[in-house]
Enzyme design. Structure first.
Site, PDB file in Angstrom:
ATOM      1  NE  ARG A  43      -0.515   6.185  -8.078  1.00  0.00           N
ATOM      2  CZ  ARG A  43      -0.501   6.975  -7.037  1.00  0.00           C
ATOM      3  NH1 ARG A  43      -0.973   8.200  -7.111  1.00  0.00           N
ATOM      4  NH2 ARG A  43       0.007   6.587  -5.891  1.00  0.00           N
ATOM      5  N   GLY A  44       3.054   3.450 -11.984  1.00  0.00           N
ATOM      6  CA  GLY A  44       4.304   3.614 -12.734  1.00  0.00           C
ATOM      7  C   GLY A  44       4.296   3.131 -14.170  1.00  0.00           C
ATOM      8  CG  ASP A  83       7.469   1.463 -12.727  1.00  0.00           C
ATOM      9  OD1 ASP A  83       7.545   0.335 -12.193  1.00  0.00           O
ATOM     10  OD2 ASP A  83       7.297   2.504 -12.066  1.00  0.00           O
ATOM     11  CG  ASP A 111      14.710  -1.568  -6.582  1.00  0.00           C
ATOM     12  OD1 ASP A 111      15.904  -1.694  -6.847  1.00  0.00           O
ATOM     13  OD2 ASP A 111      14.317  -0.943  -5.574  1.00  0.00           O
ATOM     14  CB  THR A 112      13.833  -5.915  -4.186  1.00  0.00           C
ATOM     15  OG1 THR A 112      12.411  -5.753  -4.252  1.00  0.00           O
ATOM     16  CG2 THR A 112      14.441  -4.750  -3.430  1.00  0.00           C
ATOM     17  CE  LYS A 143      16.325   0.787  -9.396  1.00  0.00           C
ATOM     18  NZ  LYS A 143      16.308   1.984  -8.528  1.00  0.00           N
TER      19      LYS A 143
HETATM   20  P1  IMP Z   1      10.574  -3.994  -6.236  1.00  0.00           P
HETATM   21  O1  IMP Z   1       9.416  -4.671  -5.610  1.00  0.00           O
HETATM   22  O2  IMP Z   1      11.673  -3.721  -5.234  1.00  0.00           O
HETATM   23  O3  IMP Z   1      11.109  -4.677  -7.464  1.00  0.00           O
HETATM   24  O4  IMP Z   1      10.098  -2.545  -6.595  1.00  0.00           O
HETATM   25  C1  IMP Z   1       9.464  -2.257  -7.733  1.00  0.00           C
HETATM   26  C2  IMP Z   1       8.746  -0.944  -7.598  1.00  0.00           C
HETATM   27  O5  IMP Z   1       9.503   0.038  -6.891  1.00  0.00           O
HETATM   28  C3  IMP Z   1       8.551  -0.356  -8.982  1.00  0.00           C
HETATM   29  O6  IMP Z   1       7.320  -0.750  -9.516  1.00  0.00           O
HETATM   30  C4  IMP Z   1       8.600   1.129  -8.715  1.00  0.00           C
HETATM   31  O7  IMP Z   1       7.316   1.606  -8.392  1.00  0.00           O
HETATM   32  C5  IMP Z   1       9.477   1.291  -7.503  1.00  0.00           C
HETATM   33  N1  IMP Z   1      10.852   1.684  -7.890  1.00  0.00           N
HETATM   34  C6  IMP Z   1      11.970   0.949  -7.787  1.00  0.00           C
HETATM   35  N2  IMP Z   1      13.053   1.614  -8.226  1.00  0.00           N
HETATM   36  C7  IMP Z   1      12.602   2.813  -8.627  1.00  0.00           C
HETATM   37  C8  IMP Z   1      13.241   3.968  -9.221  1.00  0.00           C
HETATM   38  O8  IMP Z   1      14.458   4.034  -9.475  1.00  0.00           O
HETATM   39  N3  IMP Z   1      12.422   5.016  -9.509  1.00  0.00           N
HETATM   40  C9  IMP Z   1      11.088   5.006  -9.272  1.00  0.00           C
HETATM   41  N4  IMP Z   1      10.446   3.953  -8.746  1.00  0.00           N
HETATM   42  C10 IMP Z   1      11.196   2.864  -8.415  1.00  0.00           C
HETATM   43 MG    MG Z   2       5.592   0.556  -9.443  1.00  0.00          MG
END
Ligand code: IMP
Ligand code: MG
Length: 186
Positions: free
Chosen positions: A50-51, A106, A109-110, A137
């Protein structure tokens, strides 16, 4: 005497991106996309629930052309720690074959979420597939991914606001704020 509350949630530390900075950046992203897709006949903004909801609805109003919006719901996250495991909870409705698709999230992250969804969408044979994210990030990346349209690069903070949540809270804030989980507990 009653304490004056600066923020509507106790865990907020400080604002790192203001409402005005977001508005200016989203306008530029919209104009850039508008320009880059001049020759496209079918353009789809595909948001991850939903972000991305707040971001995508603002962004699409800055793209002055015919456009379609769709959503997918994926989960990879438990509170503030990435699991590295991505599950598709709800798929998009549009048949994207032959479409120019921009995947909108939104925050990266990883990078697991974007990479997994990108692979899945590629198999569905869109005409093109690009990635747009409000936040990145870079210090946290675990996989190599290219973000074609990026709002802001931020340090390794956990942030809320403008659609992003901490445990489903904070999505309604009009700015991006960092959180401090020890705050408000004394
Ligand atoms: P990834 O798969 O690790 O890149 O994570 C991405 C998802 O993690 C994003 O779509 C967010 O929903 C959540 N996420 C990662 N970092 C944050 C943060 O600092 N605040 C809120 N949600 C985050
Ligand atoms: Mg998300």
């Amino acid at each position: 005497m009653e304490k004056v509350r600066q923020f509507p949630y106790d865990f907020i530390e400080r604002v790192i991106i203001t409402q005005e900075e977001i508005e200016n950046r989203v306008k530029i992203l919209g104009e850039t996309i508008h320009h880059d897709y001049k020759d496209s006949e079918r353009l789809l903004l595909l948001g991850l629930l939903r972000g991305s909801v707040v971001f995508i609805t603002d962004l699409m109003r800055k793209i002055n052309r015919a456009i379609t919006m769709d959503f997918m719901s994926v989960s990879s996250y438990n509170k503030s720690e990435s699991s590295g495991f991505v599950r598709i909870d709800a798929d998009h409705k549009t048949n994207i074959r032959g479409w120019d698709v921009i995947l909108v999230d939104d925050i990266v992250d990883t990078g697991y979420t974007i990479r997994t969804v990108q692979k899945l969408l590629q198999d569905r044979e869109p005409r093109s597939l690009k990635v747009c994210a409000l936040l990145d990030k870079p210090d946290r990346h675990k996989v190599d991914i290219k973000i074609d349209y990026l709002g802001f690069s931020i340090p390794d903070y956990f942030v809320v606001g403008y659609g992003l949540d901490y445990d489903e809270k904070g999505r309604n804030l009009p700015y991006i704020a960092s959180i401090d989980l020890n705050k408000g507990q004394d």
